[in-house]
Design a protein around this motif. Structure first.
Motif, mmCIF file in Angstrom:
data_model
loop_
_atom_site.group_PDB
_atom_site.id
_atom_site.type_symbol
_atom_site.label_atom_id
_atom_site.label_comp_id
_atom_site.label_asym_id
_atom_site.label_seq_id
_atom_site.Cartn_x
_atom_site.Cartn_y
_atom_site.Cartn_z
ATOM 1 N N GLU A 58 0.821 -1.215 0.000
ATOM 2 C CA GLU A 58 0.000 0.000 0.000
ATOM 3 C C GLU A 58 0.855 1.265 0.000
ATOM 4 O O GLU A 58 1.844 1.352 0.728
ATOM 5 C CB GLU A 58 -0.920 0.015 1.227
ATOM 6 C CG GLU A 58 -1.926 -1.125 1.228
ATOM 7 C CD GLU A 58 -3.017 -0.973 2.286
ATOM 8 O OE1 GLU A 58 -4.089 -1.554 2.090
ATOM 9 O OE2 GLU A 58 -2.798 -0.276 3.297
ATOM 10 N N PHE A 59 0.398 2.227 -0.793
ATOM 11 C CA PHE A 59 1.084 3.516 -0.879
ATOM 12 C C PHE A 59 0.080 4.653 -0.723
ATOM 13 O O PHE A 59 -1.108 4.482 -1.032
ATOM 14 C CB PHE A 59 1.736 3.702 -2.257
ATOM 15 C CG PHE A 59 2.772 2.674 -2.614
ATOM 16 C CD1 PHE A 59 4.083 2.812 -2.195
ATOM 17 C CD2 PHE A 59 2.430 1.563 -3.382
ATOM 18 C CE1 PHE A 59 5.049 1.864 -2.532
ATOM 19 C CE2 PHE A 59 3.395 0.605 -3.718
ATOM 20 C CZ PHE A 59 4.698 0.758 -3.297
ATOM 21 N N VAL A 60 0.559 5.805 -0.272
ATOM 22 C CA VAL A 60 -0.227 7.028 -0.453
ATOM 23 C C VAL A 60 0.476 7.820 -1.558
ATOM 24 O O VAL A 60 1.698 7.782 -1.674
ATOM 25 C CB VAL A 60 -0.368 7.874 0.841
ATOM 26 C CG1 VAL A 60 -1.387 7.280 1.783
ATOM 27 C CG2 VAL A 60 0.968 8.064 1.550
ATOM 28 N N MET A 61 -0.338 8.498 -2.378
ATOM 29 C CA MET A 61 0.222 9.225 -3.523
ATOM 30 C C MET A 61 -0.283 10.662 -3.528
ATOM 31 O O MET A 61 -1.479 10.893 -3.329
ATOM 32 C CB MET A 61 -0.202 8.521 -4.828
ATOM 33 C CG MET A 61 0.372 9.160 -6.073
ATOM 34 S SD MET A 61 -0.263 8.400 -7.570
ATOM 35 C CE MET A 61 0.815 7.005 -7.728
ATOM 36 N N ASP A 62 0.617 11.616 -3.740
ATOM 37 C CA ASP A 62 0.178 13.011 -3.780
ATOM 38 C C ASP A 62 -0.154 13.431 -5.217
ATOM 39 O O ASP A 62 -0.054 12.631 -6.158
ATOM 40 C CB ASP A 62 1.205 13.934 -3.098
ATOM 41 C CG ASP A 62 2.523 14.026 -3.884
ATOM 42 O OD1 ASP A 62 2.550 13.672 -5.084
ATOM 43 O OD2 ASP A 62 3.529 14.466 -3.287
ATOM 44 N N ASP A 63 -0.558 14.692 -5.384
ATOM 45 C CA ASP A 63 -0.999 15.180 -6.699
ATOM 46 C C ASP A 63 0.088 15.126 -7.764
ATOM 47 O O ASP A 63 -0.201 15.091 -8.959
ATOM 48 C CB ASP A 63 -1.499 16.622 -6.571
ATOM 49 C CG ASP A 63 -2.933 16.655 -6.086
ATOM 50 O OD1 ASP A 63 -3.601 15.603 -6.188
ATOM 51 O OD2 ASP A 63 -3.367 17.716 -5.596
ATOM 52 N N ASN A 93 4.033 11.594 -6.508
ATOM 53 C CA ASN A 93 5.038 11.053 -5.579
ATOM 54 C C ASN A 93 4.290 10.031 -4.749
ATOM 55 O O ASN A 93 3.183 10.299 -4.281
ATOM 56 C CB ASN A 93 5.571 12.143 -4.643
ATOM 57 C CG ASN A 93 6.267 13.224 -5.419
ATOM 58 O OD1 ASN A 93 7.165 12.951 -6.218
ATOM 59 N ND2 ASN A 93 5.828 14.463 -5.222
ATOM 60 N N TYR A 94 4.883 8.873 -4.560
ATOM 61 C CA TYR A 94 4.193 7.862 -3.753
ATOM 62 C C TYR A 94 5.110 7.331 -2.671
ATOM 63 O O TYR A 94 6.335 7.331 -2.801
ATOM 64 C CB TYR A 94 3.666 6.732 -4.639
ATOM 65 C CG TYR A 94 4.717 6.018 -5.450
ATOM 66 C CD1 TYR A 94 5.449 4.971 -4.892
ATOM 67 C CD2 TYR A 94 4.983 6.393 -6.759
ATOM 68 C CE1 TYR A 94 6.418 4.316 -5.625
ATOM 69 C CE2 TYR A 94 5.960 5.751 -7.498
ATOM 70 C CZ TYR A 94 6.671 4.715 -6.925
ATOM 71 O OH TYR A 94 7.636 4.080 -7.641
ATOM 72 N N TYR A 95 4.473 6.912 -1.575
ATOM 73 C CA TYR A 95 5.212 6.486 -0.389
ATOM 74 C C TYR A 95 4.586 5.216 0.187
ATOM 75 O O TYR A 95 3.366 5.169 0.387
ATOM 76 C CB TYR A 95 5.145 7.577 0.685
ATOM 77 C CG TYR A 95 5.526 8.952 0.208
ATOM 78 C CD1 TYR A 95 6.858 9.355 0.148
ATOM 79 C CD2 TYR A 95 4.535 9.870 -0.198
ATOM 80 C CE1 TYR A 95 7.204 10.623 -0.285
ATOM 81 C CE2 TYR A 95 4.878 11.143 -0.634
ATOM 82 C CZ TYR A 95 6.211 11.508 -0.680
ATOM 83 O OH TYR A 95 6.548 12.762 -1.111
ATOM 84 N N PHE A 96 5.418 4.250 0.482
ATOM 85 C CA PHE A 96 4.963 3.006 1.117
ATOM 86 C C PHE A 96 4.335 3.320 2.472
ATOM 87 O O PHE A 96 4.895 4.084 3.249
ATOM 88 C CB PHE A 96 6.187 2.094 1.311
ATOM 89 C CG PHE A 96 5.929 0.871 2.150
ATOM 90 C CD1 PHE A 96 5.461 -0.304 1.559
ATOM 91 C CD2 PHE A 96 6.175 0.876 3.520
ATOM 92 C CE1 PHE A 96 5.234 -1.442 2.335
ATOM 93 C CE2 PHE A 96 5.942 -0.268 4.296
ATOM 94 C CZ PHE A 96 5.477 -1.417 3.702
ATOM 95 N N ILE A 97 3.153 2.726 2.761
ATOM 96 C CA ILE A 97 2.623 2.837 4.135
ATOM 97 C C ILE A 97 2.561 1.484 4.837
ATOM 98 O O ILE A 97 2.830 1.401 6.016
ATOM 99 C CB ILE A 97 1.273 3.586 4.246
ATOM 100 C CG1 ILE A 97 0.228 3.081 3.244
ATOM 101 C CG2 ILE A 97 1.474 5.082 4.110
ATOM 102 C CD1 ILE A 97 -1.177 3.653 3.501
ATOM 103 N N GLU A 98 2.207 0.431 4.123
ATOM 104 C CA GLU A 98 2.210 -0.889 4.772
ATOM 105 C C GLU A 98 2.031 -1.990 3.748
ATOM 106 O O GLU A 98 1.668 -1.743 2.601
ATOM 107 C CB GLU A 98 1.122 -0.987 5.847
ATOM 108 C CG GLU A 98 -0.291 -1.008 5.303
ATOM 109 C CD GLU A 98 -1.307 -1.487 6.344
ATOM 110 O OE1 GLU A 98 -0.931 -2.196 7.297
ATOM 111 O OE2 GLU A 98 -2.495 -1.168 6.173
ATOM 112 N N MET A 99 2.296 -3.222 4.188
ATOM 113 C CA MET A 99 2.041 -4.368 3.324
ATOM 114 C C MET A 99 1.039 -5.278 4.016
ATOM 115 O O MET A 99 1.197 -5.610 5.194
ATOM 116 C CB MET A 99 3.332 -5.131 3.060
ATOM 117 C CG MET A 99 3.098 -6.335 2.163
ATOM 118 S SD MET A 99 4.615 -6.919 1.406
ATOM 119 C CE MET A 99 3.942 -8.087 0.231
#
Ligand code: ADP
Length: 449
Positions: free
Chosen positions: A275-280, A283-289
């Motif tokens: 799972e990632f969060v992605m900005d406008d 850019n995306y960042y891992f949050i959890e698996m």
């Protein structure tokens, strides 16, 4: 191949798993709780064993009773579904100790990924982008202040053992930090028996983008593309799509590569979700698996043609992946139908037709009890294009009849007419932005078709 498998779950996912096993010519043993006696999984499994009363701790979470049943019935494997014991490393270990295959990754991988701060560390070491935040768990409120100054407000305090949005607190300024830190800690202690928390930068209204991966025991890992799961109420997903509309081709490629990298770093060997969060700016960042099959797995199955539950069972049984990549074709949307009350289903019509799949354990006369997850059906549609899928979803929600209990069906139908949903480009603020308008339309009864 396996001959007999125990299914340790209920509802639609138990049925989904039993169906796959049946198609694979594998016998099924279902364990169930007293209130689930008259349920479709009980009728459909080859054998069904009541293992306890309604309370999950005494039934669906009763590890010893489940393992004893598996041994008694000669099951070679246990499928945990999602929720309940599916991400319980201790249970996976117990299965292994009893020579039973746990259909999921190894207990070491579950334990590592279940500790979100540890998972974060592993990802940093492997060059997977993570949200800027604390390097370790926060030992004191002073440390929290220091970390927040460094990364800059707003920040998010998260429970290391977190799940279901519990133990998470947003902090917009210094004056809010201490209270948020303490409440996140006590909430985490109450929910998970572990009060350790860490900090991440709060990404403003991100998209929740997740990648489905599939890996075997021979080091082969494939990514099956992304899903947009940004329509959430209190961090609980309501509607999911594959692929994620409005994400550039170049970013999709990068996401797939990152998901494979993350799975390899974890030594992964089952189905899983990164799972990632992605900005406008994408850019995306891992949050959890998530180390299990997920509720929203069907949308990926629809666009790739890969039966994830079947492959999850196959790789657990020691088979090698037969494909080295997945092609994404068309568009799929899943809409979760939740019961808002309990009661007996007095009338039911399940829609069908081209590009329609409904996963449900409902039947007329079935009693929805208040003891478990309120999700009672998943409506999944497929179309060549997103527009076709949206129109099909509306048609299906218009046809669907569930009487006897209140559901969120009308809410979801009106949701498909909201501007941001039609555009296909929406983020995790969608629900909050649209909730009032949708409820207003329900009240005046002037919506849609
Ligand atoms: P849980 O396991 O409790 O569901 P997650 O870490 O998966 O927690 O996050 C749940 C949701 O919270 C995400 O889908 C996203 O909407 C939001 N979220 C998580 N981390 C961040 C962050 N750093 N910034 C903004 N939103 C976030």
């Amino acid at each position: 191949m396996l001959k007999r498998v125990l299914v340790a779950n209920r509802g639609e996912i138990a049925l989904r798993i039993i169906r796959s096993l049946r198609e694979m010519d594998v016998e099924t043993v279902l364990v169930y709780s007293e209130p689930d006696k008259n349920s479709l999984p009980v009728i459909t499994a080859n054998y069904a064993v009541c293992i306890g009363p309604k309370e999950p701790v005494n039934s669906y979470l009763n590890e010893n009773a489940i393992i004893e049943t598996a041994i008694h019935y000669g099951c070679e494997a246990i499928h945990p579904g999602y929720g309940f014991l599916s991400e319980n490393a201790e249970f996976a270990k117990k299965c292994e100790e009893n020579n039973i295959i746990f259909i999921g990754p190894s207990h070491e991988v579950i334990a590592m990924m279940g500790n979100k701060q540890a998972a974060r560390k592993l990802m940093i070491e492997n060059n997977v982008p993570v949200v800027p935040g604390s390097e370790d768990v926060l030992e004191s409120v002073e440390e929290a202040y220091e970390c927040a100054e460094k990364i800059g407000y707003p920040v998010l305090i998260k429970a290391s053992s977190g799940g279901g949005g519990k133990g998470m607190r947003r902090v917009y300024g210094r004056d809010e930090l201490e209270k948020a830190y303490l409440t996140a800690k006590s909430e985490a202690k109450a929910a998970f028996g572990d009060d350790s928390v860490y900090m991440e930068k709060l990404i403003i209204n991100p998209r929740h983008i997740e990648l489905q991966v599939l890996a075997d025991h021979y080091g082969n890992v494939i990514s099956l593309g992304e899903r947009n799961c940004s329509i959430q109420k209190n961090n609980q997903k309501l509607l999911e799509e594959a692929p994620a509309f409005g994400v550039s081709e170049a970013t999709v490629k990068k996401l797939n590569d990152t998901a494979i990298l993350a799975a390899k770093a974890a030594g992964y060997n089952s189905v899983g979700t990164v799972e990632f969060v992605m900005d406008d700016d994408e850019n995306y960042y891992f949050i959890e698996m998530n180390t299990r099959i997920q509720v929203e797995h069907p949308v990926t199955e629809m666009v790739t043609g890969i039966d994830l539950v079947r492959w999850q069972i196959r790789v657990a049984a020691g088979m090698k992946l037969a494909m080295d990549k997945a092609e994404v074709k068309g568009h799929s949307i899943e809409c979760r139908i939740n019961a808002l009350t309990s009661g007996v289903i007095t009338n039911l019509h399940i829609p069908s037709g081209y590009g329609v799949r409904v996963e449900t354990h409902l039947f007329t006369g079935y009693e929805i009890t208040p003891f478990y997850d309120p999700m009672i059906a998943k409506v999944i549609v497929y179309g060549d294009t997103r527009l076709e899928a949206v129109r099909r979803l509306r048609r299906v929600l218009e046809e669907l009849v569930i009487e006897g209990v209140k559901t969120n069906e009308e809410f979801m139908h009106i949701l498909t007419y909201q501007k941001d949903f039609i555009r296909g480009y929406y983020d995790t603020s969608f629900y909050q932005k649209n909730e009032k308008n949708i409820n207003q339309l329900i009240k005046v009864g002037k919506h849609g078709a």
